[in-house]
Enzyme design. Structure first.
Site, PDB file in Angstrom:
ATOM      1  N   LYS A  20      31.448  32.692  32.580  1.00  0.00           N
ATOM      2  CA  LYS A  20      31.751  32.258  31.207  1.00  0.00           C
ATOM      3  C   LYS A  20      32.710  31.060  31.222  1.00  0.00           C
ATOM      4  CE  LYS A  20      33.333  36.379  30.123  1.00  0.00           C
ATOM      5  NZ  LYS A  20      33.108  37.064  31.407  1.00  0.00           N
ATOM      6  N   ARG A  99      34.821  41.817  22.232  1.00  0.00           N
ATOM      7  CA  ARG A  99      34.323  42.664  23.326  1.00  0.00           C
ATOM      8  C   ARG A  99      34.109  44.092  22.917  1.00  0.00           C
ATOM      9  NH1 ARG A  99      36.613  41.046  29.139  1.00  0.00           N
ATOM     10  NH2 ARG A  99      37.015  38.938  28.554  1.00  0.00           N
ATOM     11  N   ARG A 138      38.441  33.375  43.805  1.00  0.00           N
ATOM     12  CA  ARG A 138      38.765  32.593  42.612  1.00  0.00           C
ATOM     13  C   ARG A 138      40.241  32.204  42.561  1.00  0.00           C
ATOM     14  NH1 ARG A 138      37.010  34.515  36.819  1.00  0.00           N
ATOM     15  NH2 ARG A 138      37.929  36.472  37.494  1.00  0.00           N
ATOM     16  N   ARG A 171      44.468  35.562  40.108  1.00  0.00           N
ATOM     17  CA  ARG A 171      44.623  36.516  39.014  1.00  0.00           C
ATOM     18  C   ARG A 171      44.914  37.901  39.587  1.00  0.00           C
ATOM     19  NH1 ARG A 171      39.742  35.589  34.776  1.00  0.00           N
ATOM     20  NH2 ARG A 171      39.912  37.860  34.741  1.00  0.00           N
ATOM     21  N   ARG A 182      36.492  46.675  35.509  1.00  0.00           N
ATOM     22  CA  ARG A 182      36.149  45.675  34.483  1.00  0.00           C
ATOM     23  C   ARG A 182      34.643  45.670  34.200  1.00  0.00           C
ATOM     24  NH1 ARG A 182      38.713  40.902  37.514  1.00  0.00           N
ATOM     25  NH2 ARG A 182      37.580  39.575  36.082  1.00  0.00           N
TER      26      ARG A 182
END
Ligand code: G5P
Ligand code: MG
Length: 227
Positions: A20, A99, A138, A171, A182
């Site tokens: 996203k 969400r 990431r 993160r 998640r």
């Protein structure tokens, strides 16, 4: 630079790591008329600022659960008003909000009151086994939300943001255990929103194993629907 003629009010839906943020970055580069809000970026900026609200969010995000509806609804409503998006002419996209059903209902109500209902919902449909791999590599630039991946799109200078040169961070929720949680949260609480928006006839799903496959399809969709 590409141009749309009609206002775009787009929601990007997709599992954690489906891209996203990556697709948002590309759209913003290609379509100067479009702006974006990422709820995750907003929450991380709150945490970084050391605010009371941020402290409350930190442990929730680390565990892979969702922050309470009333808190995120309040944050996003404030942001929409602040940016002057609540009108029928602005073009924007939302990454990561809504969400849950209560969030979707609150947003729909707010937008409808301003004649600015969402006019496109796109699901990024990426196989789960592909995204598991991406997360541990990431790095993010928290102030801007820019995302990097050590193999897919590494920063030009290791550990530094391409635009500002500021340090990148990991993160706290990018580990295998939180990631599983998640994904579960996404399937249980967020995926059903597709059906809700499908009733309005505005949902599309784009499949692909790579963001490089998905992006041209997303861009073409916007040009087709809004030019
Ligand atoms: P976030 O921040 O919204 P998620 O879990 O929904 O977090 P995430 O992890 O940010 O989504 P993404 O944005 O879909 O994933 O994916 P991305 O960052 O673009 O890409 C992932 C990685 O893969 C990057 O390193 C990228 O460079 C790389 N990549 C991209 N494409 C490719 C590719 O083709 N190939 C390869 N090899 N790599 C690629 O939300 C975080 C938390 O905040 C709270 C929740 O606690 C949530 O868990 N939160 C909310 N809580 C309640 N309500 C809400 N509305 C909330 N929103 C956030
Ligand atoms: Mg993201």
């Amino acid at each position: 630079m590409s141009k749309v003629l009609r206002p775009v009010r787009l929601l990007l839906l997709g599992a954690p790591g489906s891209g996203k943020g990556t697709q948002t970055g590309r759209l913003l580069k290609d379509f100067s008329q479009i702006s974006a809000i990422s709820s995750g970026d907003l929450l991380r900026q709150n945490i970084r600022s050391g605010s009371e609200l941020g402290k409350e969010f930190e442990s929730i995000i680390q565990s892979g659960r969702l922050v309470p509806d009333d808190k995120i609804i309040h944050l996003i409503k404030h942001e929409l008003a602040e940016r002057n998006w609540l009108n029928s002419q602005s073009s924007w996209l939302l990454d990561g909000f809504p969400r849950t059903f209560p969030q979707a209902k609150a947003l729909d109500k707010d937008l409808q009151e301003h004649d600015a209902m969402l006019n496109l919902v796109v699901e990024l449909d990426v196989p789960e086994e592909v995204i598991l791999d991406r997360i541990e590599n990431r790095y993010v630039h928290i102030p801007s939300g820019r995302v990097y991946n050590l193999t897919f799109n590494p920063p030009k200078v290791p550990g530094k943001d391409d635009v500002t040169g500021e340090p990148l961070s990991k993160r706290d929720d990018d580990n295998a255990e939180t990631f599983r949680s998640r994904i579960k949260t996404y399937k249980e609480q967020t995926l059903p929103l597709l059906e809700h928006y499908d009733k309005l006839g505005i949902t599309r799903s784009i499949q692909g194993e790579s963001s490089d496959i998905i992006y041209p399809k997303l861009k073409e969709l916007l040009l087709r629907e809004f030019s």
